[in-house]
Motif scaffolding. Structure first.
Motif, PDB file in Angstrom:
ATOM      1  N   ALA A  46      26.668   3.933  -0.722  1.00 34.41           N
ATOM      2  CA  ALA A  46      28.086   4.281  -0.832  1.00 34.41           C
ATOM      3  C   ALA A  46      28.587   4.807   0.506  1.00 34.41           C
ATOM      4  N   ALA A  47      29.818   4.494   0.832  1.00 33.50           N
ATOM      5  CA  ALA A  47      30.407   4.895   2.120  1.00 33.50           C
ATOM      6  C   ALA A  47      30.289   6.401   2.316  1.00 33.50           C
ATOM      7  N   GLY A  48      29.821   6.780   3.491  1.00 29.38           N
ATOM      8  CA  GLY A  48      29.757   8.186   3.867  1.00 29.38           C
ATOM      9  C   GLY A  48      28.557   8.937   3.327  1.00 29.38           C
ATOM     10  N   THR A  49      27.684   8.310   2.542  1.00 30.49           N
ATOM     11  CA  THR A  49      26.560   9.034   1.961  1.00 30.49           C
ATOM     12  C   THR A  49      25.293   8.883   2.780  1.00 30.49           C
ATOM     13  N   GLY A  50      25.292   8.025   3.776  1.00 28.31           N
ATOM     14  CA  GLY A  50      24.070   7.800   4.537  1.00 28.31           C
ATOM     15  C   GLY A  50      23.129   6.903   3.766  1.00 28.31           C
ATOM     16  N   MET A  51      21.943   6.752   4.267  1.00 28.87           N
ATOM     17  CA  MET A  51      20.973   5.881   3.611  1.00 28.87           C
ATOM     18  C   MET A  51      20.419   6.558   2.358  1.00 28.87           C
ATOM     19  N   CYS A  52      20.125   5.748   1.356  1.00 35.95           N
ATOM     20  CA  CYS A  52      19.588   6.291   0.111  1.00 35.95           C
ATOM     21  C   CYS A  52      18.119   6.677   0.251  1.00 35.95           C
ATOM     22  N   SER A  53      17.453   6.154   1.273  1.00 35.46           N
ATOM     23  CA  SER A  53      16.044   6.448   1.521  1.00 35.46           C
ATOM     24  C   SER A  53      15.729   6.076   2.961  1.00 35.46           C
ATOM     25  N   HIS A  92       0.831  -1.204   0.000  1.00 39.28           N
ATOM     26  CA  HIS A  92       0.000   0.000   0.000  1.00 39.28           C
ATOM     27  C   HIS A  92       0.870   1.261   0.000  1.00 39.28           C
ATOM     28  N   LEU A  93       1.942   1.247   0.765  1.00 36.23           N
ATOM     29  CA  LEU A  93       2.836   2.413   0.809  1.00 36.23           C
ATOM     30  C   LEU A  93       3.507   2.642  -0.541  1.00 36.23           C
ATOM     31  N   ILE A  94       3.860   1.552  -1.238  1.00 37.81           N
ATOM     32  CA  ILE A  94       4.426   1.691  -2.578  1.00 37.81           C
ATOM     33  C   ILE A  94       3.365   2.222  -3.530  1.00 37.81           C
ATOM     34  N   ALA A  95       2.177   1.620  -3.515  1.00 36.30           N
ATOM     35  CA  ALA A  95       1.095   2.033  -4.412  1.00 36.30           C
ATOM     36  C   ALA A  95       0.735   3.509  -4.207  1.00 36.30           C
ATOM     37  N   SER A  96       0.890   3.989  -2.992  1.00 35.01           N
ATOM     38  CA  SER A  96       0.576   5.388  -2.676  1.00 35.01           C
ATOM     39  C   SER A  96       1.694   6.347  -3.071  1.00 35.01           C
ATOM     40  N   GLY A  97       2.825   5.805  -3.502  1.00 34.79           N
ATOM     41  CA  GLY A  97       3.950   6.642  -3.899  1.00 34.79           C
ATOM     42  C   GLY A  97       4.794   7.126  -2.744  1.00 34.79           C
ATOM     43  N   VAL A  98       4.554   6.602  -1.554  1.00 33.77           N
ATOM     44  CA  VAL A  98       5.286   7.042  -0.365  1.00 33.77           C
ATOM     45  C   VAL A  98       6.598   6.270  -0.218  1.00 33.77           C
ATOM     46  N   LYS A  99       6.562   4.981  -0.436  1.00 34.76           N
ATOM     47  CA  LYS A  99       7.744   4.122  -0.262  1.00 34.76           C
ATOM     48  C   LYS A  99       8.449   3.984  -1.605  1.00 34.76           C
ATOM     49  N   ASP A 100       9.707   4.462  -1.675  1.00 30.01           N
ATOM     50  CA  ASP A 100      10.450   4.497  -2.928  1.00 30.01           C
ATOM     51  C   ASP A 100      11.550   3.450  -3.018  1.00 30.01           C
ATOM     52  N   ILE A 101      11.640   2.602  -2.029  1.00 27.42           N
ATOM     53  CA  ILE A 101      12.638   1.525  -2.006  1.00 27.42           C
ATOM     54  C   ILE A 101      11.933   0.238  -1.619  1.00 27.42           C
TER      55      ILE A 101
END
Length: 139
Positions: free
Chosen positions: A85-92, A12-21
């Protein structure tokens, strides 16, 4: 077209466009459009990480809008990587360490969910279900 079965509330979160990963233990080389299938089971251990996500699910539950056992959306897989990637934090905010992160974009929820049995992995839609899905997207 291929589909991916995902437990609720994540589908549901993906379908709603909220979850991008989408977090998976396996990588994919598949890029492009896929159907999102809401599994018949829910993730009883789900921890929704954002206030927006928690509010969205609470509202959907109150309206009886959480669907199970159906194609509920289409999305595009635009990339896949393990961790960040190291040092970039989480992508989402939705990314889980130690998992493969499938990047999702251009998600469109279906007006009418299409009942379907799910499967493991990326699985092919039957011709009939794909026709129904494409008809909805065209309309």
């Amino acid at each position: 077209m291929r589909a991916l079965s995902i437990q609720q509330p994540w589908a549901h979160l993906i379908a709603s466009g909220v979850k991008d990963i989408e977090n998976r233990t396996w990588k994919t080389a598949h890029l492009g459009l896929i159907a999102i299938h809401a599994s018949k089971t829910a993730d009883g251990d789900a921890v929704i990480r954002t206030e927006e996500g928690r509010a969205l699910i609470a509202d959907a539950l109150a309206r009886g809008a959480i669907r199970f056992g159906a194609i509920i959306a289409v999305t595009e897989i635009t990339g896949c990587h393990r961790d960040c990637a190291a040092g970039t934090g989480m992508c989402s905010v939705w990314a889980v360490r130690g998992q493969w992160h499938w990047h999702l974009a251009n998600t469109r929820a279906l007006a009418t969910p299409i009942p379907a049995a799910g499967r493991l992995g990326l699985w092919p839609l039957s011709e009939g279900i794909e026709r129904q899905l494409r008809d909805q997207l065209a309309g």
